[in-house]
Scaffold this active site. Structure first.
Site, PDB file in Angstrom:
ATOM      1  N   ILE A 132      10.689  11.051  39.268  1.00 52.11           N
ATOM      2  CA  ILE A 132       9.450  10.889  38.503  1.00 52.11           C
ATOM      3  C   ILE A 132       8.751  12.237  38.315  1.00 52.11           C
ATOM      4  CG2 ILE A 132       7.308   9.554  38.334  1.00 52.11           C
ATOM      5  CD1 ILE A 132       9.716   7.819  38.327  1.00 52.11           C
TER       6      ILE A 132
ATOM      7  N   PRO B 281       7.433  15.647  36.872  1.00 48.06           N
ATOM      8  CA  PRO B 281       6.296  16.168  37.635  1.00 48.06           C
ATOM      9  C   PRO B 281       5.029  15.317  37.523  1.00 48.06           C
ATOM     10  CG  PRO B 281       6.255  17.201  35.503  1.00 48.06           C
ATOM     11  CD  PRO B 281       7.363  16.169  35.468  1.00 48.06           C
ATOM     12  N   ASP B 282       5.153  14.018  37.270  1.00 52.41           N
ATOM     13  CA  ASP B 282       3.969  13.197  37.008  1.00 52.41           C
ATOM     14  C   ASP B 282       2.962  13.226  38.159  1.00 52.41           C
ATOM     15  OD1 ASP B 282       6.372  12.185  35.521  1.00 52.41           O
ATOM     16  OD2 ASP B 282       4.847  10.969  34.545  1.00 52.41           O
ATOM     17  N   HIS B 283       3.459  13.014  39.381  1.00 44.13           N
ATOM     18  CA  HIS B 283       2.525  12.935  40.509  1.00 44.13           C
ATOM     19  C   HIS B 283       1.867  14.280  40.790  1.00 44.13           C
ATOM     20  CE1 HIS B 283       5.133   9.389  41.161  1.00 44.13           C
ATOM     21  NE2 HIS B 283       4.025   8.846  41.612  1.00 44.13           N
TER      22      HIS B 283
END
Length: 781
Positions: free
Chosen positions: A535, A537-539
């Site tokens: 996921i 670099p969303d976080h």
């Protein structure tokens, strides 16, 4: 000096007493305008040659900081008592040197690989160790092969971003409450939250299923987001929504064999070999640029697989001025990313150094509760999928009233779930402590109602394609005219300007365009792209965005002025390759060059693995004793250079030794000797791993409309003042529509009923309400 300042932390002093390996934590504060003071006994570059790998790494971590010498406790105490915040290596001694008049309001953040105190505090970590203990390594690679270490130093970079976010939150809380917190940051805790949390919110492609339910091995090749050869390389497709498939089908010439309604389902398309073959044939004779251009025109998410060098040479990077230079010495220049965040239209660049202090014109008295420092702040959240959900969740966990604005006509992708209620364990983890307002923004009256809400809000968050908010009439210029104190944060894939700004912004496409996908491969297989289920670099992007929001809130306390944040996922990725970019500009390989051995070694048992890294002579000597190889202590192994020359043979011998060891026992034996090592944990292993249990990191919540328990982090970091996050359950869509309008705008029930009758306000959908009342739809079929 006026009260108009560009950089929101101008006038703030932060003392950096961190270990050199993680000094990059405080670089974000320099970008935001703070004066960051770093004592360096050996002066600039830590005494290294600026053009050496060590010198490049020092520059990337410390650009823009004020470097001083502090040779004794008296000099150090003077610096400590100047600072608004001290960020130090654990266990640290800053708090003991604070004067009584400074003690209460000064923030002290201690940072250790495994936190302060506890039975793991003496353990050693490197980037590979963090990957192993976060569950990320277990999901990296391809089915039937060994786990593949992700490229670069993503775990450390994401952990540093989480630590910087935590520090910014504590700094703002101190300004709002008058109480300086004592925060204990474990970089393992930080990495498991900000890199790719197995128990956090996930993308829409998983339908919200928990990562702990994934098969225990690596994913099959090409899973979810196919990468196909074209005329001059490879391209990645990210066709998920039915509308995107229909666009793809039309682009392909409407082939009759794929016209059936069953192809509207992602799972059917993923499992159709004839369809994949047809798409492969369609793209095979076209160039990457041609496919990107025509795909964008047809509304199909697609990107070429670029190298990092191709990305940096692109017109988009040039148009957005993403790479700058820093002069070292008389004649050398180093290329560096120009900063991640834009504030009020200006890029925040660490190389500019600290900004001038503002005139304080709007000092707000300290009244907030340190346990819930954002209580009383109102946030309108239009964010979607992962980065949108995470930004607002971080604020909600600290007490802000976060209202998720949504509509049944355009549901958040994370509402597409294995449960018919639009809930899932992923959605529940990413949207706890929020309220849901169903609002029809296609109607003029719905837009007018949103503007009334914006006039009452402190923060508005969104992550649509650039220009969407303006097309709705909700751009910053329009809303700041209504509410000059408003803070707006917009996140996008490629930024609000430049040739790529209009592209569809899924993470897999950003990774492809930024050069990361190209790097995430086995060395012996050029087709082994292995980033399909991450996921990133969303976080971590959400951490940078929330950090900037908190910095603007801090500026607003002093000046009364709002502001605007813009952040791009691609620019987050490029910042994480700053060491490589800087080194290349000097002809130096400055990426981490660990001693031999470095690797993931198979232990006894099925698919059990242990990471071992050797940083220096001490680690090598300890490993020599543990593996029982006295011959490794001879002159042929005396230096890192000599050991690297024999790396293949050494690693073969370590592999032979590890094959007879239990992975957990080997990890503990190596760590007891000071060698950074870790067994590969799977996501399902994390809650029961003794480190996380001892830290009290995870907790189990129960949603009233779900059978499956929700495992999530208890808090963002261990803190003396901040309470752990509330456990208010994630909302059904429209669950709080009437309540929010009543609370924020004071409308009476008659007016609320009219808005509901006119479909301006949306309640919980009738079928969902029926299922909830009947206790149905709680578990997957």
């Amino acid at each position: 000096m006026t009260d108009t300042i560009d950089r929101p932390l101008a006038g703030i002093t932060i003392l950096d007493l961190l270990d050199s390996s993680v000094a990059g934590i405080t670089r974000s504060y320099v970008e935001l305008g703070a004066e960051v003071i770093r004592p360096e006994p050996q002066g600039a570059f830590g005494g290294a040659d600026p053009a050496s790998p060590a010198g490049v790494r020092w520059l990337v971590a410390n650009v823009g900081k004020v470097v001083v010498q502090a040779d004794d406790d008296a000099a150090l105490a003077e610096l400590i008592n100047r600072a608004d915040m001290i960020v130090e290596a654990a266990p640290g001694k800053a708090a003991a040197l604070l004067r009584p008049d400074r003690r209460e309001a000064t923030v002290v953040v201690t940072v250790g690989m495994f936190g302060a105190g506890g039975s793991h505090a003496g353990w050693q970590a490197t980037d590979p160790v963090l990957h192993a203990l976060t569950g990320v390594l277990s999901r990296s690679g391809l089915e039937g092969r060994e786990p593949l270490m992700p490229p670069g130093e993503l775990a450390i970079e994401c952990a540093m971003a989480q630590a910087a976010y935590v520090g910014t939150a504590a700094l703002y809380a101190a300004m709002r409450t008058g109480k300086g917190d004592r925060v204990d940051v474990s970089l393992l805790d930080a990495a498991v939250q900000a890199l790719d949390p197995g128990f956090g919110i996930s993308g829409s492609a998983t339908l919200g299923r928990a990562a702990r339910h994934l098969p225990p091995g690596r994913p099959v090749k090409g899973f979810q987001y196919p990468i196909l050869p074209c005329a001059d390389g490879d391209v990645r497709l990210c066709v998920l929504a039915p509308r995107q498939w229909q666009n793809m089908w039309r682009w392909m010439g409407e082939p009759a064999e794929f016209a059936g309604p069953e192809y509207l389902k992602t799972a059917v398309r993923q499992q159709s070999a004839p369809l994949l073959a047809a798409i492969a044939a369609f793209v095979a004779d076209k160039s990457r640029a041609e496919l990107e251009r025509d795909g964008t025109a047809h509304g199909v998410p697609i990107s070429g697989i670029l190298t990092l060098e191709e990305c940096l040479a692109s017109a988009h990077v040039a148009a957005r001025d993403l790479i700058g230079t820093v002069k070292i010495g008389e004649s050398s220049e180093v290329r560096l990313p120009n900063g991640i965040v834009e504030i009020d239209g200006a890029r925040m660049n660490a190389s500019d150094g600290p900004a001038a202090a503002p005139a304080v014109t709007n000092c707000v008295p300290a009244t907030a509760d340190p346990a819930r420092p954002l209580a009383g702040l109102k946030v309108l959240d239009l964010g979607v999928i992962v980065v949108g959900g995470e930004q607002s969740r971080l604020l909600a966990d600290m007490g802000a009233d976060v209202v998720k604005v949504e509509s049944a006509a355009f549901p958040d992708g994370t509402r597409h779930s294995y449960l018919p209620t639009g809930l899932s364990v992923s959605f529940a983890a990413g949207h706890r402590n929020k309220r849901s307002l169903g609002l029809n923004l296609r109607a003029d009256e719905g837009k007018a109602l949103f503007r009334r809400l914006a006039a009452e809000a402190d923060v508005i968050l969104s992550n649509f394609k650039p220009g969407t908010m303006e097309s709705l009439g909700f751009g910053y210029d329009e809303l700041s005219a209504i509410n000059p104190a408003i803070i707006m944060a917009e996140s996008s894939a490629f930024g609000a300007s430049g040739p790529w700004a209009g592209r569809m912004g899924y993470g897999p496409l950003v990774r492809a365009a930024a050069g990361l996908t190209d790097k995430w491969r086995y060395a012996d297989d050029p087709t082994s792209y292995s980033d399909s289920i991450t996921i990133y670099p969303d976080h971590v992007g959400a951490r940078y965005g929330t950090m900037a929001v908190l910095a603007l809130l801090a500026r607003r306390l002093r000046t009364g002025r709002g502001g605007r944040v813009s952040i791009s996922q691609m620019e987050v990725m490029l910042s994480h390759f700053a060491i490589e970019i800087a080194g290349a500009s000097l002809g130096v390989d400055a990426t981490a060059a660990p001693d031999a051995p470095w690797g993931v070694f198979q232990a006894a048992g099925h698919d059990d693995w242990c990471v071992v890294t050797v940083r220096n002579d001490a680690d090598w000597a300890a490993l020599t004793q543990i593996v029982g190889r006295a011959d490794w202590s001879g002159p042929d192994f005396a230096t890192a250079q000599l050991r690297r020359a024999r790396r293949a043979a050494i690693e073969a011998d370590v592999a032979t030794w590890m094959a007879g060891q239990d992975a957990d026992a080997a990890m503990r034996r190596l760590q007891a000797a000071g060698v950074p090592a870790a067994r590969m944990l799977r996501v399902a292993d994390l809650p029961d791993f003794d480190y996380y249990r001892e830290r009290g990191f995870y907790r189990v919540d129960h949603h009233p409309h779900m059978d499956e328990p929700i495992i999530a982090e208890r808090r963002h970091a261990a803190s003396a003042l901040l309470d752990e996050a509330d456990g208010r359950p994630a909302p059904l869509m429209g669950e709080h529509s009437a309540e929010v309008i009543r609370d924020w705008l004071g409308l009476d029930q008659g007016e609320i009923d009219r808005l509901l009758a006119d479909a301006i306000l949306e309640p919980v959908q009738p079928e969902v309400a029926r299922m909830v009342a009947a206790g149905e739809g709680r578990a997957a079929a």
